[in-house]
Design an enzyme around this catalytic site. Structure first.
Site, PDB file in Angstrom:
ATOM      1  N   ARG A  83     -16.461 -19.299   3.724  1.00 14.61           N
ATOM      2  CA  ARG A  83     -15.109 -19.221   3.147  1.00 14.61           C
ATOM      3  C   ARG A  83     -15.230 -19.125   1.618  1.00 14.61           C
ATOM      4  NH1 ARG A  83     -12.867 -23.736   2.246  1.00 14.61           N
ATOM      5  NH2 ARG A  83     -13.111 -24.646   4.311  1.00 14.61           N
TER       6      ARG A  83
ATOM      7  N   TYR B 257       6.142  -1.766  -2.376  1.00 17.52           N
ATOM      8  CA  TYR B 257       5.934  -1.822  -0.926  1.00 17.52           C
ATOM      9  C   TYR B 257       6.867  -2.897  -0.323  1.00 17.52           C
ATOM     10  CZ  TYR B 257       3.707  -3.383   3.383  1.00 17.52           C
ATOM     11  OH  TYR B 257       3.485  -3.797   4.663  1.00 17.52           O
TER      12      TYR B 257
ATOM     13  N   ASP C  37      -0.562  -2.873  -9.174  1.00 13.03           N
ATOM     14  CA  ASP C  37      -0.973  -2.553  -7.812  1.00 13.03           C
ATOM     15  C   ASP C  37      -1.411  -1.091  -7.833  1.00 13.03           C
ATOM     16  OD1 ASP C  37      -1.132  -1.775  -5.157  1.00 13.03           O
ATOM     17  OD2 ASP C  37       0.443  -3.156  -4.504  1.00 13.03           O
TER      18      ASP C  37
ATOM     19  N   LYS D 129      -6.127   0.650   2.587  1.00 11.35           N
ATOM     20  CA  LYS D 129      -5.731   2.049   2.382  1.00 11.35           C
ATOM     21  C   LYS D 129      -6.921   2.909   1.951  1.00 11.35           C
ATOM     22  CE  LYS D 129      -1.894  -0.113   3.054  1.00 11.35           C
ATOM     23  NZ  LYS D 129      -1.574  -0.410   4.430  1.00 11.35           N
TER      24      LYS D 129
HETATM   25  O1  P1T Z   1      -1.141  -4.267   4.310  1.00 15.17           O
HETATM   26  P1  P1T Z   1      -1.874  -5.027   3.251  1.00 15.17           P
HETATM   27  O2  P1T Z   1      -3.330  -4.751   3.218  1.00 15.17           O
HETATM   28  O3  P1T Z   1      -1.549  -6.484   3.244  1.00 15.17           O
HETATM   29  O4  P1T Z   1      -1.370  -4.422   1.841  1.00 15.17           O
HETATM   30  C1  P1T Z   1      -0.085  -4.587   1.357  1.00 15.17           C
HETATM   31  C2  P1T Z   1       0.253  -3.483   0.387  1.00 15.17           C
HETATM   32  C3  P1T Z   1       0.184  -3.741  -0.966  1.00 15.17           C
HETATM   33  N1  P1T Z   1       0.469  -2.787  -1.880  1.00 15.17           N
HETATM   34  C4  P1T Z   1       0.823  -1.549  -1.513  1.00 15.17           C
HETATM   35  C5  P1T Z   1       1.147  -0.526  -2.560  1.00 15.17           C
HETATM   36  C6  P1T Z   1       0.904  -1.221  -0.160  1.00 15.17           C
HETATM   37  O5  P1T Z   1       1.263   0.031   0.175  1.00 15.17           O
HETATM   38  C7  P1T Z   1       0.621  -2.213   0.830  1.00 15.17           C
HETATM   39  C8  P1T Z   1       0.741  -1.931   2.283  1.00 15.17           C
HETATM   40  N2  P1T Z   1       1.481  -0.793   2.611  1.00 15.17           N
HETATM   41  C9  P1T Z   1       1.725  -0.310   3.857  1.00 15.17           C
HETATM   42  C10 P1T Z   1       1.304  -0.920   4.979  1.00 15.17           C
HETATM   43  C11 P1T Z   1       2.523   0.928   3.921  1.00 15.17           C
HETATM   44  O6  P1T Z   1       2.556   1.598   4.974  1.00 15.17           O
HETATM   45  O7  P1T Z   1       3.143   1.268   2.912  1.00 15.17           O
END
Ligand code: P1T
Length: 359
Positions: free
Chosen positions: A25, A77, A149, A174
């Site tokens: 962890r 998002y 971000d 992503k």
């Molecule tokens: O899904 P996660 O790994 O927790 O990430 C969140 C997140 C944060 N910032 C941006 C710009 C994002 O697009 C996302 C997640 N977005 C999607 C799942 C989507 O389909 O837009």
């Protein structure tokens, strides 16, 4: 290849005398390897790898003193909006503004005792672009920390710290991983003090990533550079095709001359990315018909994988934003978002053509 240290714990020589690793962890060698890689890609000294993009966001929120004021972009998002407005609103105050408007940013920072600015650029899903140099200069004037971000650009097309931004965050789910098989997040930064605070929080709260997932991301990163260029090449063709189609009302893509911040995009990004947003002519029925007619594009949330995805932000990724707020930003029922993959461009264009013919 870096080994997968698929272990939770590490043998110690005598109590408290270990060889750099105690418990996974806290640290894991495969994860450390990925953190070093990410810090290097973002030109930062430190990186933390987390279990998801939103858990990276949550760690930053936890690191602020209770009662902090955060100025956040108005188009982020949906899950980020939900985290801020339904979880952290109990501890902090959030002010949502259009961070592309420099005058408004300066006015907001002047009139409020702001601790942190949260910027998504390009935004999800409207692809608005914030001028990072100008905003970081304004933020410094008011002693406000900045977070970007950088998920949509990946470190290949944009490095926010080179414009004076303090902290960079990614959903590694992503483009960074790129193969739609890992959920993960990361934070990169240069301040040792802030890094140590975030690491302590991560170790105490627990949102780390498994060794296998870190290994998969390391493997994905090997092709990040060529993937980003392939995403962009296809996206430019698709954006131009859609812009010339009679059934499309409007296309938003930073690489198009029609994008209101095309010049700024060219200045601060080294590529335009693989995300396109567009308005179909017609109502929700037509959008649904179109979305259920595609065959090569998968109708699914998420983005940044090698395969093309298509989605309806109002019903899917941004459903947690109240309708009124959504519509003010421009997320209407005829808005469609695509994440362009690296498939053969002719197949992608044909797929869109066939689906549009059915509308
Ligand atoms: O899904 P996660 O790994 O927790 O990430 C969140 C997140 C944060 N910032 C941006 C710009 C994002 O697009 C996302 C997640 N977005 C999607 C799942 C989507 O389909 O837009």
């Amino acid at each position: 290849m870096p080994p997968i240290y698929q272990t939770t714990t590490y043998a110690q020589k005598s109590p408290g005398v270990h060889q750099g690793y105690e418990y996974s962890r806290s640290h894991n060698p495969t994860r450390t390897r990925l953190e070093e890689n990410l810090a290097s890609l973002e030109n930062c000294k430190y990186a933390l790898v987390t279990s998801s993009g939103v858990s990276a966001e949550a760690l930053i929120m936890h690191s602020l003193k209770p009662g902090s004021t955060i100025v956040c972009g108005d188009d982020v998002y949906g899950g980020t909006y939900r985290l801020f407005t339904t979880v952290f609103h109990e501890f902090h105050q959030f002010i949502f503004i259009d961070t592309t408007d420099k005058v408004l940013v300066e006015k907001t920072l002047k009139e409020n005792n702001v601790d942190l600015m949260w910027i998504e650029t390009p935004t999800n899903p409207m692809l608005k672009i914030t001028d990072l140099k100008s905003i970081s200069t304004i933020a410094k004037k008011y002693k406000v920390k900045t977070v970007v971000d950088n998920t949509f650009m990946s470190p290949i097309f944009q490095n926010p710290t080179s414009f004076g931004i303090d902290v960079v965050l990614h959903s590694m789910t992503k483009f960074i991983n790129g193969h739609s098989d890992v959920v993960g997040g990361c934070i990169t930064l240069n301040s040792k003090k802030d890094y140590e605070k975030l690491w302590k929080l991560q170790n105490s709260i627990g949102p780390t990533q498994s060794p296998f997932d870190s290994w998969l991301v390391l493997r994905g990163i090997k092709t990040l550079n060529i993937r980003m260029k392939a995403h962009e090449k296809n996206a430019i063709e698709i954006a131009k095709y859609l812009e010339g189609h009679s059934k499309i009302e409007k296309v938003i893509y930073p690489g198009l001359k029609s994008h209101p911040q095309h010049k700024l995009a060219k200045k601060q990004m080294t590529g335009f990315g693989g995300m396109i947003t567009f308005f179909l002519k017609g109502d929700i029925k037509k959008s649904k018909k179109f979305l259920s007619s595609v065959k090569i594009f998968s109708l699914a949330e998420s983005l940044g994988g090698v395969e093309s995805l298509i989605e309806h932000p109002a019903i899917m990724t941004h459903a947690s934003i109240p309708k009124k707020v959504r519509e003010e930003i421009g997320i209407h029922d005829n808005l469609i978002r695509i994440s362009v993959g690296i498939e053969d461009i002719d197949d992608l264009l044909k797929d869109l053509e066939c689906a549009l013919n059915k509308v």
